[in-house]
Design a protein around this motif. Structure first.
Motif, short mmCIF file in Angstrom:
data_model
loop_
_atom_site.label_atom_id
_atom_site.label_comp_id
_atom_site.label_asym_id
_atom_site.label_seq_id
_atom_site.Cartn_x
_atom_site.Cartn_y
_atom_site.Cartn_z
N TRP A 20 6.16 66.07 -25.86
CA TRP A 20 4.83 65.73 -25.46
C TRP A 20 4.15 65.14 -26.76
O TRP A 20 3.74 63.98 -26.42
CB TRP A 20 4.04 66.68 -24.61
N ILE A 21 4.14 65.75 -27.66
CA ILE A 21 3.23 65.28 -28.80
C ILE A 21 4.00 63.81 -29.10
O ILE A 21 3.03 62.89 -29.37
CB ILE A 21 3.12 66.15 -29.89
N LEU A 22 5.31 63.74 -29.48
CA LEU A 22 5.68 62.65 -29.89
C LEU A 22 5.46 61.58 -29.01
O LEU A 22 5.10 60.27 -29.30
CB LEU A 22 7.02 62.92 -30.31
N ALA A 23 5.70 61.82 -27.75
CA ALA A 23 5.63 60.87 -26.42
C ALA A 23 4.04 60.30 -26.49
O ALA A 23 3.91 59.03 -26.39
CB ALA A 23 6.07 61.33 -25.13
N SER A 24 3.23 61.12 -26.39
CA SER A 24 1.70 60.99 -26.69
C SER A 24 1.31 60.00 -27.87
O SER A 24 0.80 58.96 -27.41
CB SER A 24 0.97 62.17 -26.42
N VAL A 25 1.84 60.12 -29.02
CA VAL A 25 1.63 59.40 -29.85
C VAL A 25 2.25 58.14 -29.93
O VAL A 25 1.78 56.92 -30.09
CB VAL A 25 1.99 60.31 -31.49
N LEU A 54 -0.21 60.74 -17.89
CA LEU A 54 0.11 61.84 -17.00
C LEU A 54 1.73 62.10 -16.63
O LEU A 54 2.59 62.96 -16.69
CB LEU A 54 -0.72 62.04 -15.85
N TRP A 55 2.15 60.84 -16.23
CA TRP A 55 3.87 60.70 -15.85
C TRP A 55 4.45 61.16 -17.15
O TRP A 55 5.39 62.03 -16.98
CB TRP A 55 4.13 59.53 -15.45
N ILE A 56 4.19 60.71 -18.50
CA ILE A 56 5.02 60.98 -19.35
C ILE A 56 4.83 62.44 -19.96
O ILE A 56 5.97 63.10 -20.14
CB ILE A 56 4.39 60.20 -20.71
N THR A 57 3.80 62.95 -19.81
CA THR A 57 3.63 64.48 -19.75
C THR A 57 4.34 65.13 -18.88
O THR A 57 4.92 66.11 -19.21
CB THR A 57 2.02 64.57 -19.52
N ASN A 58 4.43 64.63 -17.58
CA ASN A 58 5.17 65.50 -16.81
C ASN A 58 6.57 65.51 -16.97
O ASN A 58 7.42 66.51 -16.96
CB ASN A 58 4.97 64.81 -15.20
N LEU A 59 7.14 64.33 -17.72
CA LEU A 59 8.56 64.28 -18.13
C LEU A 59 8.89 65.10 -19.11
O LEU A 59 9.96 65.79 -19.14
CB LEU A 59 9.05 62.65 -18.27
N ALA A 60 8.12 65.39 -19.98
CA ALA A 60 8.22 66.21 -21.23
C ALA A 60 8.35 67.66 -20.80
O ALA A 60 9.18 68.31 -21.10
CB ALA A 60 7.12 66.10 -22.15
N LEU A 61 7.30 68.10 -19.71
CA LEU A 61 7.44 69.41 -19.23
C LEU A 61 8.67 69.81 -18.39
O LEU A 61 9.29 70.87 -18.55
CB LEU A 61 6.22 69.56 -18.36
N LEU A 62 9.19 68.95 -17.70
CA LEU A 62 10.27 69.03 -16.88
C LEU A 62 11.52 68.94 -17.73
O LEU A 62 12.34 69.84 -17.61
CB LEU A 62 10.53 67.87 -16.03
N PHE A 63 11.59 68.35 -18.84
CA PHE A 63 12.57 68.31 -19.91
C PHE A 63 12.91 69.81 -20.56
O PHE A 63 13.62 70.32 -20.75
CB PHE A 63 12.50 67.31 -21.00
N GLY A 64 11.74 70.29 -20.87
CA GLY A 64 11.37 71.61 -21.39
C GLY A 64 12.06 72.71 -20.38
O GLY A 64 12.96 73.72 -20.67
N ALA A 65 11.62 72.59 -19.00
CA ALA A 65 11.94 73.79 -18.30
C ALA A 65 13.48 73.41 -17.82
O ALA A 65 14.35 74.53 -17.81
CB ALA A 65 11.26 73.41 -16.81
#
Length: 122
Positions: A20-25, A54-65
């Motif tokens: 999430w941090i890398l994608a946000s940056v 928000l969509w990018i954040t969602n993808l990062a969280l789903l990847f972790g799960a």
């Protein structure tokens, strides 16, 4: 099978936060330097950029799960459990499930009584 021990952060959660941090940056750099949202969408550009973030954040969280689920599935397969299709962890709490099953049985009985009022209750 007992529940796994409690951890403050899992491998998937740490991976999700890092992703999430890398994608946000990266997305912030793109928006600041290469995009033309403001020219294209005018005053709605901020809303569109926020929704994309928000969509990018969602993808990062789903990847972790997904990573956590696959790690647990691998552990179960190594332990000899039949986890080819589903994770076999026991539920932590069955109260909601039992309450829902009781409610469903009651609704079925009421529906039977409406359909056939002269039939005996089971």
């Amino acid at each position: 099978m007992k529940q796994p021990k409690f951890r403050w952060i899992s491998i998937g959660a740490a991976t999700a936060v890092l992703t999430w941090i890398l994608a946000s940056v990266g997305f912030g750099f793109y928006v600041a330097n290469f995009s033309s949202y403001n020219k294209t969408y005018g005053s709605l550009a901020g809303v569109i950029v926020f929704l994309l973030w928000l969509w990018i954040t969602n993808l990062a969280l789903l990847f972790g799960a997904e990573l956590d689920a696959e790690i647990e599935r691998g552990r179960e397969l190594q332990a000899g459990l039949p986890s080819e299709d589903d994770i076999q962890l026991p539920l932590r709490d069955r109260r909601v499930i039992e309450k829902s099953e009781t409610k469903d049985q009651k609704e079925r009985a009421e529906a039977r009584a409406i359909r056939d009022p002269e039939a005996d209750e089971p």
